[in-house]
Enzyme design. Structure first.
Site, PDB file in Angstrom:
ATOM      1  CB  THR A 126       7.264 -21.105   2.200  1.00 59.46           C
ATOM      2  OG1 THR A 126       5.921 -21.233   2.349  1.00 59.46           O
ATOM      3  CG2 THR A 126       7.875 -19.698   1.430  1.00 59.46           C
ATOM      4  N   GLY A 241      -6.186 -23.442   7.769  1.00 60.23           N
ATOM      5  CA  GLY A 241      -5.760 -21.769   7.909  1.00 60.23           C
ATOM      6  C   GLY A 241      -5.774 -20.786   6.797  1.00 60.23           C
ATOM      7  NE  ARG A 267     -12.753  15.262   7.341  1.00 59.91           N
ATOM      8  CZ  ARG A 267     -12.476  16.517   7.211  1.00 59.91           C
ATOM      9  NH1 ARG A 267     -11.645  16.850   8.947  1.00 59.91           N
ATOM     10  NH2 ARG A 267     -12.183  16.578   6.418  1.00 59.91           N
ATOM     11  CD  GLN A 278     -28.797   8.970  -3.274  1.00 61.69           C
ATOM     12  OE1 GLN A 278     -28.372   9.328  -4.376  1.00 61.69           O
ATOM     13  NE2 GLN A 278     -30.037   8.321  -2.558  1.00 61.69           N
ATOM     14  CD  GLN A 336      -9.252   7.776  -2.872  1.00 60.65           C
ATOM     15  OE1 GLN A 336      -8.336   6.593  -2.340  1.00 60.65           O
ATOM     16  NE2 GLN A 336      -9.781   9.500  -3.194  1.00 60.65           N
ATOM     17  N   GLY A 339      -9.863  10.487   3.331  1.00 56.62           N
ATOM     18  CA  GLY A 339      -9.184  11.520   2.463  1.00 56.62           C
ATOM     19  C   GLY A 339      -7.607  11.257   3.049  1.00 56.62           C
ATOM     20  CD  GLU A 363      -1.544 -19.781   6.643  1.00 58.18           C
ATOM     21  OE1 GLU A 363      -1.226 -20.796   5.791  1.00 58.18           O
ATOM     22  OE2 GLU A 363      -2.068 -20.696   7.462  1.00 58.18           O
TER      23      GLU A 363
END
Length: 382
Positions: A126, A241, A267, A278, A336, A339, A363
């Protein structure tokens, strides 16, 4: 990671690598990230397990493993630290290129020290004005008798400054891919210098710098392969790679999923464990399913590359695109599920998110992966 379909040797490889990741990477990953520390001592310990020359032939110090073995190695390493695992993938890509395309004298000179990680390696394709359009690179190598003189700047080079060996792609001929050649450059070659370490979103445990070539004069025996063959060498190196980086995404995301399971089990909210809700179980199920699908595609591509399947480059592109997108998505959802704790650096989830984000870029960006796949699909209709 399921090991039910692995051979006994592969199961042993995973167990050994996991022990290394848990003992030498995971406990230090947050500190390395915070202090931008590149743990050279730990890399050399990895080399003691054969991880400095995963795909290199044993006669020059390598492990002689397959791509199918390699994706197991890099997924497992990334469960400890995606940044260090990512650098090891790049180092191994360079070592494979030298082993595959180097003359016997080049292999004997460079590979034993690379496999032992006494020397580190970097890949220089690059440039500031040539990223996704790699064939447009402007770094030049001008023939001068029995030497080549290299001038140009390479951008976003992992390991730059710490690495001793650089595979540099430079233009020796006309515009386009057929005018590009590959060269072996040593850190001590006069005219080679480095820009400042880049400040990055992630991958902070490894340096990323410009590599500046200001009239670097190399003897002709530093040419890797033949003149005009460099682009093909570079692309063939990237096939492997891409699998390494895809596997690193799987490992980082798997770590994030495991952390989420443990966090939700601990928790309490609304009168019960979060893990028993669920709605959250469904999120976890989706994350695990998507990772399993991505892993299957990575392994399919690795097996295709091992057997020389002509479809392997397209499968590697598919696997890189799907696994890196999936890995980042799973890590983001894991944050997420944590929290507010997920946003705190001490919990390690936000580091995984930051580290995995760049996998969608390096890559070959995932947009370029789509180009490769689309070309394969439409080739018969041209």
């Amino acid at each position: 990671m399921t090991t039910t379909l692995l051979t006994e040797d592969q199961q042993a490889l995973v167990e050994t690598t996991l022990d290394f990741a848990q003992d030498h990477l995971a406990p230090h990953a947050l500190d390395w990230d915070r202090h931008e520390h590149f743990p050279l001592d730990v890399l050399r310990k990895a080399a003691g397990l054969g991880l400095g020359g995963v795909y290199v032939r044993e006669e020059v110090g390598g492990s002689g493993l397959t791509r199918a073995d390699g994706v197991l190695v890099f997924e497992t390493l990334a469960s400890g630290c995606p940044s260090i695992a990512g650098y090891l993938s790049i180092h191994n890509m360079v070592a494979w290129m030298i082993d595959q395309y180097g003359e016997p004298a080049q292999r004997e000179r460079w590979l034993p020290r690379l496999c032992a990680m006494e020397d580190l390696a970097s890949y220089c394709l690059t440039e500031p004005g040539a990223g996704s359009d790699a064939a447009a690179l402007r770094t030049r190598a001008v023939r001068d008798g029995g030497h080549y003189v290299l001038t140009g700047v390479k951008q976003f080079i992992s390991g730059a400054g710490a690495s001793q060996v650089y595979v540099v792609l430079a233009r020796t001929g006309a515009d386009g891919p057929h005018g590009i050649s590959a060269f072996l450059v040593d850190k001590d070659d006069p005219g080679l210098s480095f820009g400042p370490n880049e400040r990055k979103m992630g991958w902070n445990a490894q340096p990323t710098r410009q590599v500046i070539l200001d009239g670097v004069r190399l003897s002709a025996d530093r040419l890797l392969g033949h003149e005009g063959e460099g682009f093909r060498i570079a692309m063939n190196g990237l096939n492997g790679g891409r699998l390494g980086i895809a596997a690193c995404s799987l490992g980082g995301a798997r770590n994030a999923l495991d952390r989420s399971l443990a966090h939700l089990a601990e928790r309490q909210a609304f009168g019960g464990r979060l893990l028993d809700a669920q709605a959250l179980q469904f999120r976890l199920a989706d994350m695990a399913t998507e990772l399993a699908a991505a892993r299957a595609l990575v392994h399919q591509a690795a097996q295709a590359l091992d057997r020389g399947d002509p479809q392997a480059p397209h499968l590697c592109a598919m696997a890189k695109r799907f696994a890196t997108d999936t890995g980042y998505s799973v890590a983001d959802r894991a944050l997420q599920l944590h929290g507010g704790y997920g946003y705190l650096s001490e919990y390690g989830i936000e580091k995984i998110v930051r580290d995995l984000r760049v996998h969608q870029i390096l890559e070959g960006t995932n947009e370029i992966m789509r180009v490769i796949v689309a070309r394969g699909l439409t080739e018969a209709f041209r």
